[in-house]
Enzyme design. Structure first.
Site, mmCIF file in Angstrom:
data_model
loop_
_atom_site.group_PDB
_atom_site.id
_atom_site.type_symbol
_atom_site.label_atom_id
_atom_site.label_comp_id
_atom_site.label_asym_id
_atom_site.label_seq_id
_atom_site.Cartn_x
_atom_site.Cartn_y
_atom_site.Cartn_z
ATOM 1 N N TYR A 164 -8.185 -16.103 -1.602
ATOM 2 C CA TYR A 164 -6.781 -15.679 -1.543
ATOM 3 C C TYR A 164 -5.938 -16.344 -2.625
ATOM 4 C CZ TYR A 164 -3.534 -12.903 1.156
ATOM 5 O OH TYR A 164 -2.686 -11.917 1.554
ATOM 6 N N LYS A 171 2.616 -16.028 -0.218
ATOM 7 C CA LYS A 171 2.827 -15.670 1.191
ATOM 8 C C LYS A 171 3.554 -16.798 1.932
ATOM 9 C CE LYS A 171 1.075 -11.513 1.423
ATOM 10 N NZ LYS A 171 2.022 -10.386 1.228
HETATM 11 N N1 LIG Z 1 -4.709 -5.313 3.388
HETATM 12 C C1 LIG Z 1 -4.709 -6.448 4.047
HETATM 13 O O1 LIG Z 1 -5.744 -6.919 4.519
HETATM 14 C C2 LIG Z 1 -3.399 -7.179 4.258
HETATM 15 C C3 LIG Z 1 -3.344 -8.173 5.271
HETATM 16 C C4 LIG Z 1 -2.144 -8.847 5.466
HETATM 17 C C5 LIG Z 1 -1.044 -8.555 4.678
HETATM 18 N N2 LIG Z 1 -1.126 -7.580 3.705
HETATM 19 C C6 LIG Z 1 0.064 -7.293 2.913
HETATM 20 O O2 LIG Z 1 0.483 -5.969 3.153
HETATM 21 C C7 LIG Z 1 1.312 -5.563 2.053
HETATM 22 C C8 LIG Z 1 0.885 -4.180 1.592
HETATM 23 O O3 LIG Z 1 -0.388 -4.251 0.975
HETATM 24 P P1 LIG Z 1 -1.577 -3.247 1.306
HETATM 25 O O4 LIG Z 1 -2.711 -4.069 1.786
HETATM 26 O O5 LIG Z 1 -1.081 -2.119 2.102
HETATM 27 O O6 LIG Z 1 -2.037 -2.771 -0.154
HETATM 28 P P2 LIG Z 1 -1.468 -1.586 -1.096
HETATM 29 O O7 LIG Z 1 -2.134 -1.816 -2.402
HETATM 30 O O8 LIG Z 1 -1.674 -0.287 -0.448
HETATM 31 O O9 LIG Z 1 0.097 -1.886 -1.182
HETATM 32 C C9 LIG Z 1 0.654 -2.812 -2.084
HETATM 33 C C10 LIG Z 1 1.845 -2.137 -2.687
HETATM 34 O O10 LIG Z 1 2.572 -3.027 -3.547
HETATM 35 C C11 LIG Z 1 3.091 -2.234 -4.594
HETATM 36 N N3 LIG Z 1 3.523 -3.050 -5.719
HETATM 37 C C12 LIG Z 1 2.820 -3.980 -6.416
HETATM 38 N N4 LIG Z 1 3.565 -4.468 -7.418
HETATM 39 C C13 LIG Z 1 4.768 -3.836 -7.349
HETATM 40 C C14 LIG Z 1 5.962 -3.900 -8.119
HETATM 41 N N5 LIG Z 1 6.085 -4.716 -9.200
HETATM 42 N N6 LIG Z 1 7.016 -3.109 -7.767
HETATM 43 C C15 LIG Z 1 6.915 -2.277 -6.706
HETATM 44 N N7 LIG Z 1 5.805 -2.167 -5.935
HETATM 45 C C16 LIG Z 1 4.749 -2.940 -6.268
HETATM 46 C C17 LIG Z 1 1.921 -1.312 -4.952
HETATM 47 O O11 LIG Z 1 2.354 -0.192 -5.699
HETATM 48 C C18 LIG Z 1 1.452 -0.923 -3.556
HETATM 49 O O12 LIG Z 1 2.128 0.220 -3.094
HETATM 50 C C19 LIG Z 1 1.168 -6.653 0.991
HETATM 51 O O13 LIG Z 1 2.254 -7.537 1.097
HETATM 52 C C20 LIG Z 1 -0.118 -7.347 1.414
HETATM 53 O O14 LIG Z 1 -0.195 -8.673 0.934
HETATM 54 C C21 LIG Z 1 -2.292 -6.896 3.492
#
Ligand SMILES: NC(=O)c1ccc[n+]([C@@H]2O[C@H](COP(=O)([O-])OP(=O)(O)OC[C@H]3O[C@@H](n4cnc5c(N)ncnc54)[C@H](O)[C@@H]3O)[C@@H](O)[C@H]2O)c1
Length: 276
Positions: A164, A171
């Site tokens: 990570y 985070k």
């Molecule tokens: N997937 C997991 O296991 C998980 C677990 C816990 C938390 N999260 C968090 O959930 C959130 C969404 O992520 P996800 O897993 O759905 O992946 P995802 O890739 O589908 O979504 C991430 C989004 O961030 C956007 N992004 C990145 N840089 C950007 C910028 N400069 N301006 C605007 N948008 C931007 C991307 O376009 C994308 O839509 C994140 O904060 C991630 O850390 C994910």
């Protein structure tokens, strides 16, 4: 359709494709009658925009869902996105911030080797952006008599999780930001919370090494012995957007099959029927 969010106007930031957590949240809120607007990250090949437009057409008439490009590193993009979506929706009650980014190289480096620029970029996009969008959302929510802001986090903010790397301090800063924003915006009846999700296969998560192991481990050893789904996160987001969570602010809610409570990643307690 149920109507827990009837009349609720929500801006969803962070849909990249059908696996995105933001998409799970959008579907949950749509099922409960919310009016939705979306932002997407503009990139040169327009792949994300095409994905989002296609998804919106599955949700209903795309005309009903205002859609704007917004890069969270640009204050003018943010201003424009909030102005346009509030005008189209007639106000703003809910904001979903589901955005994070760290350079793949920095995610794969040992923590002590993360580059200065990579660390800054992860912080700006994944943590500071919550401040920037909360600043744009709060006057609109105040006009509506209050509102709910939510973001997505991961337990690597508190515990050292291999793979990570650069995202972990971002985070941790994001979760601190949730508490500070909640304290500041509470008197204006604006609530700010985080959902800490278990591992889900998304575009961003594909950059984190060890995702498959984490998911296998969740199935084998988490209290609920099952991986979470997009729908599980969507349902918690509905709760946070609705009046059902009227007095909940500054919290991190874990949607992680109970993993958070375990003291050891190795010694899962046997289920009663397995115990000799
Ligand atoms: N997937 C997991 O296991 C998980 C677990 C816990 C938390 N999260 C968090 O959930 C959130 C969404 O992520 P996800 O897993 O759905 O992946 P995802 O890739 O589908 O979504 C991430 C989004 O961030 C956007 N992004 C990145 N840089 C950007 C910028 N400069 N301006 C605007 N948008 C931007 C991307 O376009 C994308 O839509 C994140 O904060 C991630 O850390 C994910």
């Amino acid at each position: 359709m149920n109507e827990l969010l009837k009349g609720n106007r929500a801006l969803i930031m962070g849909v990249a494709d059908k696996h995105s957590i933001a998409w799970g949240i959008a579907q949950g809120m749509h099922r409960q009658g919310a009016s939705l607007a979306f932002t997407f990250q503009h990139e040169p090949r327009g792949r994300i925009e095409r994905n989002v437009r296609k998804l919106l057409s599955e949700l209903g008439n795309p005309q009903d869902f205002p859609l704007m490009a917004c890069d969270v590193t640009s204050d003018s993009d943010i201003d424009n996105a909030f102005r346009t979506s509030a005008a189209a929706l007639g106000g703003l009650d809910t904001l979903v911030h589901a955005i994070a980014y760290a350079d793949r190289e920095d995610l794969n480096r040992p923590f002590s080797e993360i580059s200065r620029n990579g660390y800054k970029m992860a912080m700006e996009i994944s943590a500071y952006s919550l401040n920037a969008v909360a600043r744009a959302a709060s006057p609109l929510m105040e006009q509506a008599g209050g509102g709910s802001i939510m973001t997505l986090t991961y337990n690597a903010a508190e515990k050292a999780v291999p793979g990570y790397s650069a995202m972990a301090p971002a985070k941790a800063a994001l979760e601190a930001g949730v508490r500070y924003l909640a304290a500041e915006l509470g008197p204006r009846k604006i609530r700010v919370n985080a959902i800490s999700a278990g591992p889900l296969r998304t575009l961003s998560a594909s950059a984190v090494k060890g995702m498959t192991v984490l998911r296998r481990w969740t199935e084998a050893a988490s209290p609920l012995r099952e991986n979470i789904t997009l729908e599980d996160v969507g349902n918690t987001a509905v709760f946070l957007a609705s009046d059902m969570s009227r007095m909940v602010t500054g919290n991190t809610i874990f949607v992680d099959s109970g993993t958070y409570i375990l003291g050891s990643q190795v010694a899962a307690m046997p289920a009663p029927e397995d115990a000799g």
